[in-house]
Design an enzyme around this catalytic site. Structure first.
Site, short mmCIF file in Angstrom:
data_model
loop_
_atom_site.label_atom_id
_atom_site.label_comp_id
_atom_site.label_asym_id
_atom_site.label_seq_id
_atom_site.Cartn_x
_atom_site.Cartn_y
_atom_site.Cartn_z
CD GLU A 150 -6.21 3.52 6.74
OE1 GLU A 150 -6.32 3.04 8.06
OE2 GLU A 150 -5.63 2.64 6.07
N GLY A 209 3.54 2.29 10.84
CA GLY A 209 3.30 1.59 12.00
C GLY A 209 3.08 0.00 11.56
CB ALA A 210 1.18 -2.26 11.59
CG MET A 211 0.24 -3.24 4.89
SD MET A 211 -0.68 -1.89 4.35
CE MET A 211 -1.94 -2.67 3.52
CG ASN A 245 0.01 -6.69 4.08
OD1 ASN A 245 0.04 -6.01 3.09
ND2 ASN A 245 0.96 -6.86 5.06
CG HIS A 270 -5.64 0.84 12.73
ND1 HIS A 270 -6.49 1.97 12.86
CD2 HIS A 270 -5.06 0.49 11.36
CE1 HIS A 270 -6.42 2.49 11.32
NE2 HIS A 270 -5.47 1.73 10.55
CD GLU A 271 -2.36 -1.93 10.84
OE1 GLU A 271 -3.11 -2.07 9.65
OE2 GLU A 271 -2.07 -0.84 11.12
CD GLU A 312 -2.97 1.08 2.19
OE1 GLU A 312 -2.82 0.37 3.00
OE2 GLU A 312 -3.70 2.23 2.17
N1 B3K Z 1 -2.99 0.96 5.73
C1 B3K Z 1 -1.66 1.20 6.08
C2 B3K Z 1 -1.08 2.55 5.76
C3 B3K Z 1 -0.28 2.10 4.37
C4 B3K Z 1 0.44 3.59 4.07
C5 B3K Z 1 1.16 3.60 2.96
N2 B3K Z 1 1.86 4.95 2.67
C6 B3K Z 1 -1.64 1.09 7.73
C7 B3K Z 1 -2.87 1.55 8.21
O1 B3K Z 1 -3.54 2.29 8.12
O2 B3K Z 1 -3.29 0.50 9.11
ZN ZN Z 2 -5.29 1.79 8.81
#
Ligand code: B3K
Ligand code: ZN
Length: 883
Positions: A342, A283-285, A287, A319-320, A144
């Site tokens: 978000e 912070g985190a992603m 996926n 959050h993730e 992302e």
């Molecule tokens: N969705 C990702 C953020 C990605 C940032 C890319 N530049 C983390 C989050 O908001 O949970």
């Molecule tokens: Zn997010």
């Protein structure tokens, strides 16, 4: 076959004419230009032959014409720095393609085809940390927003959903663990190598793709979902970090349970993996099924992580995880809709953390972030609506506006609907759009229909930037109190004229004698001006407004200090109590820093603040966590935000002076509080956390009023600390006071935690944030420290973000602080543009700073703008900032 290292020559090839003449992508992307993609991609098969220096990727896509789009024989496959080693269509080498910049345009004759493209990438040279990259000998991905195109050619846009099957192969010794999205369906050995095949049954956009290969160990647990699905949970870390993963795992299980209970959302795979990596841009992603985390949001134990770190981990894990529904099952149609996932997910994580800990304290923390980061953004050159209208580099729009204001906007809908009806709205949203790439408009319509609200005018919150200002006055006549409200939404770049927006304000009218009120009311101000009458008040009541911070606005009112003292001591809404304290101190500091405060007035105002703070320090009914919040003086950015043009030097001096005065006047109360709190043994209970919080707050007041005493207390706290919260709090205070204790404890801290990157980050940050008069020189020296590197985003942030947030150092009158940050941006830009661009906003505030410093800030922005080969990320931020 290596047919196509160079694009085919289009001469005489009619199909190529299409590809060659397809329109190029514009450099500014506009929301209004959205068109559905001409092709659908039902299936994606990826093969990875993994190596740190060379990874070969073969992508096989089934594609078909999209009946819902304008037809085109050309399929645009995004790439970023890739070369196609071969392009096959339906198994045959194709020459019907051409490069358009980095993208590959392929002309397809029929309705449906299979495309196969091979590429080769070098993860070890990927310092941007986007796409597939190497981190400490392991391979991982970040896709992302547009990182997938750095791995293979693909329609890398969130509205192209595909089902992925991935086969990954690598050396057993180097990559014993092979992970991808979804479920592992097959594994095998192949001499020194081994392979794993993964299948993700849920169609997803490419930004949710993830792959990890490395030498990792896992903490494993299980979770039974509400319908009885048995889910295997793993938190993967490097060997040696396993005993710091318990809190992450517990947080994950709590998140899963909470989402079932509060939003009715259940997990949908048999496996959920989290992997911690130390080189990560954010912070985190989220996926699908394979969340990749910055180690900062996974690893914790009492010796190395503060209470704040523990909370951060719980919040980010939540959050993730919550993104699995708000983001993954329902994703975004295009990146302008980012707040759809978000904003909503931030609201969900805020509500989760509030339920896990102290609701009012969590609300105060969230509002503090909003005011110190989002409000300045909303009033500066980078202001944009939560649903932006255009961008050049999408990474620049992962902002506090999209995230935090986005959450506030959805929270307002919840406040207006009430919890139950809001839940009906979210249920309808999940039902209606499951499996789709949706828009903010879809979300609002679902809430409207499900909750039974009319949100026609409310949609302006998605379209208009800028923090509304609401001026408030209360008249009293006979037995009637009349509340008059006026709203102004200030002009922002590209939006000179604004319309009034619906602003839900919770309020209560207190009887001065009894100190009570007859019930909280919700008024919605949806015109430029309005009056609301309340009967039954023999004398003028005290107004408590925007309780729980029901709307993300600035309240402007002239109010007697005596009323604020009243509310600070008695308001039954803890947020409003905090707010009254903030208003009291902000009013004082703004008046003092603008020179509007005469000596007598100053004394009276300080003594009112001291009286209110004394009540806070001694109120036995208050819990310490809340007391700690009430003791915090407003931050300097927030104070500056209240002024048209601010002098950071004066704000700093006045804030320190107030702290010193309060420290003196309340010496014995502060001391008594410290002595009591010191007796509380370490645990993660709210009470024990509260005790630690107030202890460090006492040290902060002591540092300003009696530095010698503060050094003694802080050194003592440091030496007997059995946890990082106490140790870091003490060291933070010591770092600001020149003393032998400062030198000794900083050295001790470094030696004690050498090798623990996350704690060494704290060591850098503590010095960069410090009140020490030489902080700037310290940061300069730390930039040359053997442990400093531009390659690791955590390390860069720990030194320079901390510094940019330290007003007395960053705003050094001679401009040296600005120069340092500009130098950093220029040095980091070629390595990691996404992170470099994040340092531009502090310089971009120049219009709101006094003229001498403003000119110095502007000059640095111009110096950056003049640099050759600036990234798109930094270039966009700098040019908007110069505006
Ligand atoms: N969705 C990702 C953020 C990605 C940032 C890319 N530049 C983390 C989050 O908001 O949970
Ligand atoms: Zn997010």
């Amino acid at each position: 076959m290596d047919i196509a290292r160079t694009p085919a020559n289009p001469d005489g090839n009619p199909e190529m004419a299409d590809a060659a003449h397809a329109p190029s992508e514009p450099s500014t992307i506009r929301r209004e230009d959205y068109r559905p993609f001409a092709w659908i991609v039902p299936e994606t098969r990826l093969e990875f032959d993994l190596g740190l220096e060379s990874t070969r990727v073969t992508a096989r896509l089934t594609v078909a014409r999209n009946p819902k789009a304008d037809p085109s024989p050309v399929i645009r496959l995004n790439g970023d720095g890739l070369t196609a080693d071969s392009v096959l269509v339906d198994g045959e080498p194709s020459s019907a393609w051409a490069m358009d910049g980095d993208n590959l345009l392929l002309t397809l004759p029929g309705e449906a085809h299979e495309i196969a493209i091979a590429t080769e990438i070098d993860p070890s040279s990927n310092s941007q940390l986007m796409g597939l990259y190497a981190s400490n000998g392991m391979l991982c991905t970040q896709c992302e927003a547009e990182g997938f195109r750095r791995i293979t050619f693909f329609p890398d846009r969130p509205d192209v959903l595909s089902t992925y099957t991935v086969r990954m192969r690598g050396a057993k010794a180097q990559f014993p663990v092979l992970l991808c999205n979804g479920n592992r369906v097959a594994t095998g050995e192949d001499g020194e190598a081994h392979w794993a095949e993964w299948h993700d049954p849920w169609p997803k956009p490419s930004y949710l793709f993830a792959l990890v290969a490395g030498d990792l160990v896992a903490r494993t647990d299980r979770f039974a979902t509400m319908s009885g699905r048995d889910v295997e949970l793993n938190v993967y870390v490097r060997d040696g970090d396993l005993d710091r993963t318990e809190h992450a795992m517990e947080s994950l299980k709590r998140s899963m349970k909470w989402d079932e209970e509060v939003f009715g959302r259940e997990y949908d795979l048999d496996l959920f993996n989290i992997v911690a990596v130390s080189d990560f841009n954010m912070g985190a992603m989220e996926n699908k099924g394979l969340n990749v985390f910055n180690t900062k949001y996974v690893l914790a134990d009492p010796d190395t992580a503060t209470d704040g770190d523990f909370d951060g981990i719980e919040g980010v894990i939540g959050h993730e995880y919550f993104h699995n529904w708000s983001g993954n099952r329902i994703t975004c149609r295009d990146w302008f809709q980012l707040s759809l996932k978000e904003g909503f997910t931030v609201l969900r994580d805020q509500l989760f953390s509030a339920d896990m800990g102290s609701e009012p304290v969590k609300r105060i923390e969230d509002v503090r972030v909003l005011r110190s980061v989002q409000f300045p953004e909303d009033s500066g050159p980078l202001a944009h609506p939560i649903r932006p209208d255009s961008y050049r580099e999408i990474n620049n729009f992962y902002t506090s506006t999209v995230y935090n204001k986005g959450a506030e906007v959805i929270r307002m809908m919840r406040t207006m609907a009430g919890e139950e009806r809001f839940r009906k709205g979210t249920d309808l949203y999940f039902d209606r759009h499951d499996g789709e790439a949706a828009t903010c408009e879809d979300f609002v319509t679902a809430i409207e229909d499900g909750a039974g609200l009319d949100l026609t005018q409310f949609r302006l919150w998605y379209a208009q930037a800028g923090t509304p200002k609401v001026s408030v006055s209360l008249d009293h006549q006979g037995d009637k109190a009349t509340l008059r409200l006026k709203q102004v939404v200030p002009p922002t770049p590209g939006q000179p004229d604004k319309q009034p927006m619906p602003i839900p304000l919770k309020l209560a009218l207190f009887d001065r004698e009894s100190g009570t009120h007859a019930g909280e009311e919700l008024v919605v101000l949806d015109t430029a001006e309005a009056a609301f009458a309340f009967d039954g008040f023999a004398s003028k009541p005290v107004l408590s407004i925007n309780r729980t911070f029901s709307a993300p606005v600035t309240i402007e009112r002239s109010v007697e200090r005596e009323e604020l003292v009243f509310l600070a001591a008695r308001d039954d809404d803890p947020f409003a109590r905090y707010e009254a304290m903030q208003e009291l101190t902000t009013g004082h500091l703004v008046a003092a820093a603008t020179g509007e405060l005469g000596e007598t007035e100053r004394e009276a105002s300080v003594s009112d603040i001291a009286e209110a703070l004394r009540a806070v320090l001694t109120d036995a009914a208050l819990d310490d966590l809340m007391r700690g919040e009430l003791m915090l003086l407003p931050g300097q950015t927030y104070i500056a935000e209240q002024m048209l043009v601010a002098d950071p030097g004066r704000i700093h001096a006045e804030r320190e002076a107030l702290k010193a005065e309060l420290g003196k006047q309340l010496r014995s109360e502060l001391h008594a509080l410290y002595e009591r709190a010191e007796q509380v043994p370490y645990s993660l209970d709210l009470a024990a956390r509260g005790a630690r919080k107030v202890k460090t707050q006492v040290l902060v007041y002591a540092a300003a009023s009696d530095p010698a005493k503060a050094v003694e207390l802080a050194a003592h706290q440091y030496d007997r600390a059995d946890n990082m919260t106490d140790r870091q709090g003490a060291l933070m205070v010591l770092a600001g006071i020149d003393s032998a204790e400062r030198t000794g404890r900083l050295l001790d801290f470094y030696n004690r935690y050498q090798g623990n990157a996350l704690v060494i980050d704290k060591w850098f940050a503590l010095q960069a944030m410090s009140l020490h008069p030489q902080a700037l020189q310290h940061v300069k020296a730390l930039g040359d420290h053997a442990d400093f590197t531009l390659k690791n985003p955590n390390r860069v942030r720990s030194l320079y973000m901390a510094f940019a947030g330290n007003p007395h150092a960053f705003h050094a009158a001679n401009g040296e602080g600005y120069r340092m940050v500009a130098d950093l941006i220029l040095a980091l830009d070629p390595i990691n543009p996404q992170t470099a661009a994040r340092f531009v906003p502090p310089l971009g505030r120049w219009r709101r700073i006094e003229p001498v410093r403003a000119a110095l800030m502007r000059a640095e922005l111009e110096r950056i703008a003049a640099a050759p080969k600036l990234s798109r990320d930094t270039h966009e931020q700098v040019s908007r900032s110069l505006g």
